[in-house]
Design an enzyme around this catalytic site. Structure first.
Site, PDB file in Angstrom:
ATOM      1  N   ASP A 309       0.802  -1.225   0.000  1.00  0.00           N
ATOM      2  CA  ASP A 309       0.000   0.000   0.000  1.00  0.00           C
ATOM      3  C   ASP A 309       0.837   1.279   0.000  1.00  0.00           C
ATOM      4  O   ASP A 309       0.286   2.383   0.038  1.00  0.00           O
ATOM      5  CB  ASP A 309      -0.957   0.005   1.196  1.00  0.00           C
ATOM      6  CG  ASP A 309      -2.172  -0.884   0.957  1.00  0.00           C
ATOM      7  OD1 ASP A 309      -2.476  -1.167  -0.208  1.00  0.00           O
ATOM      8  OD2 ASP A 309      -2.805  -1.301   1.944  1.00  0.00           O
ATOM      9  N   HIS A 383      -8.077   5.839  -3.645  1.00  0.00           N
ATOM     10  CA  HIS A 383      -7.431   6.710  -2.663  1.00  0.00           C
ATOM     11  C   HIS A 383      -5.915   6.701  -2.767  1.00  0.00           C
ATOM     12  O   HIS A 383      -5.261   7.739  -2.625  1.00  0.00           O
ATOM     13  CB  HIS A 383      -7.868   6.326  -1.248  1.00  0.00           C
ATOM     14  CG  HIS A 383      -7.654   4.885  -0.895  1.00  0.00           C
ATOM     15  ND1 HIS A 383      -7.024   4.482   0.253  1.00  0.00           N
ATOM     16  CD2 HIS A 383      -7.980   3.737  -1.550  1.00  0.00           C
ATOM     17  CE1 HIS A 383      -6.981   3.162   0.304  1.00  0.00           C
ATOM     18  NE2 HIS A 383      -7.554   2.700  -0.773  1.00  0.00           N
TER      19      HIS A 383
END
Length: 431
Positions: A309, A383
């Site tokens: 991530d 995002h």
């Protein structure tokens, strides 16, 4: 909402890292699966963690929250029978709760984001649940998904780890509650092993015993266990902080990010090592990462599976490094909110970056002088893409306009506010 990101000369100041979304969602789930009242200190607030809150309340948990903590009275192994669950666009929440849903007679996971989560595959978890006697109706492995449980049993379960580690985590949350012992075998490769480490850490804190092989490919789970009501403290979030640190790395900066444990089991903690390898002037002590940016970055080669991530943010930094960087072992990025390889790289090219893709690699030919920008780009409702493209915009001669920038709230609602507090030139326009 559009974010107009302009070239920014300097960032300076201190940011307190958000609480970890990954740990918050896991602590919420183990608290709900316990009988009794648990307390979670400093839980994260984001669309993902809020989706978990909402679904657990629907399933019968009682939640009360103030500014610093949350108390949860769990439903144990007896969630409330409901007809539908809406996880929004939260893939991890969906997958974790698909396991929990095996304790219910029947529940439908609805499809409210057909262009994002609705496109993501869940077949590997469906196959595993069916081995356990759970009936699953689905659309070629995708939402909407109907799960008919109640008769779930342990035994031998095989699950592929090739697409996502979230499928395995879902089984690890469920199987301790089953009457029988379970043997879980992971087929093929296991992506994001460090994230499985987080799941095992939280399960151990919740009083659950799981015997895992050293390579995390085989598990013995004793049945008939009970989750214990406990008190948990959520640590700072590295995935979101990685974008702040990348922004500091590519600008003239003097930035501190606090609340980041040096010995965290979050794989994305490796972003600190990646930036140091790129030549960033960075220290990490007493929970504070201190970046003095602006001295120039150098390219490197990195195993992205260690920090899934944070890969996009590190790629954004590499756009401005001298030389060619390679991020390998990252195919699982293709199965996120969007294809984080093809979709992200297409937008980087629009901004003026020189990037290439392989099936499981991202190649970045750095441009230390910066990129031209001056275009409107599509963040694909993702995002992580929004955060990473913002980093690039700060070093774009003509800036960047990012469409649908409000989706940053999925994990980091305060992202733009934090960057602006450091001096970033960002204008937000409601549409």
């Amino acid at each position: 909402m559009k974010a107009i990101v302009s070239n920014t000369d300097r960032l300076q100041g201190e940011i307190h890292a958000l609480s970890s979304k990954n740990y918050t969602t896991r602590y919420l789930l183990v608290s709900a699966l316990a009988d009794g009242v648990s307390t979670i200190h400093y839980p994260a607030h984001s669309e993902d963690s809020d989706a978990m809150r909402r679904c657990l309340i629907d399933l019968g948990a009682e939640l009360h929250e103030d500014a610093e903590k949350m108390t949860i009275r769990g439903f144990g192994r007896h969630p409330k029978a409901i007809k539908e669950l809406n996880v929004g666009n939260a893939g991890a929440v969906l997958r974790f709760l698909m396991g929990t849903a095996a304790l219910l007679p029947e529940v439908t996971f609805v499809n409210t984001y057909p262009d994002s989560l609705g496109k993501r595959p869940h077949q590997d978890l469906i196959d595993a649940l069916e081995q356990m006697g759970v009936s699953v109706e689905h659309q070629n492995g995708r939402l909407p998904i109907i799960i008919r449980g109640s008769k779930a049993h342990g035994g031998l379960i095989e699950v592929s780890g090739q697409v996502s580690s979230q499928f395995l985590s879902s089984l690890l949350f469920l199987t301790p509650l089953l009457p029988e012992d379970s043997e879980i075998r992971v087929l093929h490769d296991l992506k994001s092993k460090v994230v499985i480490g987080q799941t095992l850490e939280v399960l151990e804190e919740a009083g659950i015993i799981i015997h895992a092989s050293e390579d995390l490919m085989h598990y013995h789970v004793p049945g008939g266990q009970q989750y214990q009501a406990k008190s948990y403290t959520v640590q700072g979030d590295y995935p979101g902080s990685a974008a702040i640190l990348a922004a500091a790395a590519v600008t003239n900066s003097d930035v501190r990010v606090t609340h980041l444990m040096e010995k965290s089991k979050q794989g994305e903690r490796a972003c600190v090592d990646v930036l140091q390898a790129m030549g960033v002037d960075l220290t990490h002590q007493d929970g504070i990462v201190h970046v003095r940016g602006g001295k120039g970055l150098v390219a490197g080669e990195f195993d992205g599976d260690e920090f899934t991530d944070a890969v996009l943010a590190m790629v954004a930094a590499a756009v401005f490094a001298k030389g060619t960087s390679r991020f390998y072992n990252v195919e699982n990025l293709r199965y996120k909110e969007c294809d984080r390889i093809t979709d992200y790289l297409n937008e980087l090219r629009k901004a003026g970056a020189h990037v290439e893709e392989r099936q499981s690699e991202i190649i970045v030919h750095g441009r230390p002088e910066g990129v031209e920008g001056g275009v409107e780009i599509n963040a694909h409702y993702d995002h992580r893409v929004i955060m990473a493209l913002t980093v690039v915009g700060l070093r774009s001669a003509q800036g960047l306009t990012i469409k649908d920038a409000h989706h940053v709230a999925k994990s980091y609602p305060q992202y733009f506010d934090h960057l602006k507090a450091l001096g970033a030139k960002i204008e937000l326009i409601e549409e």
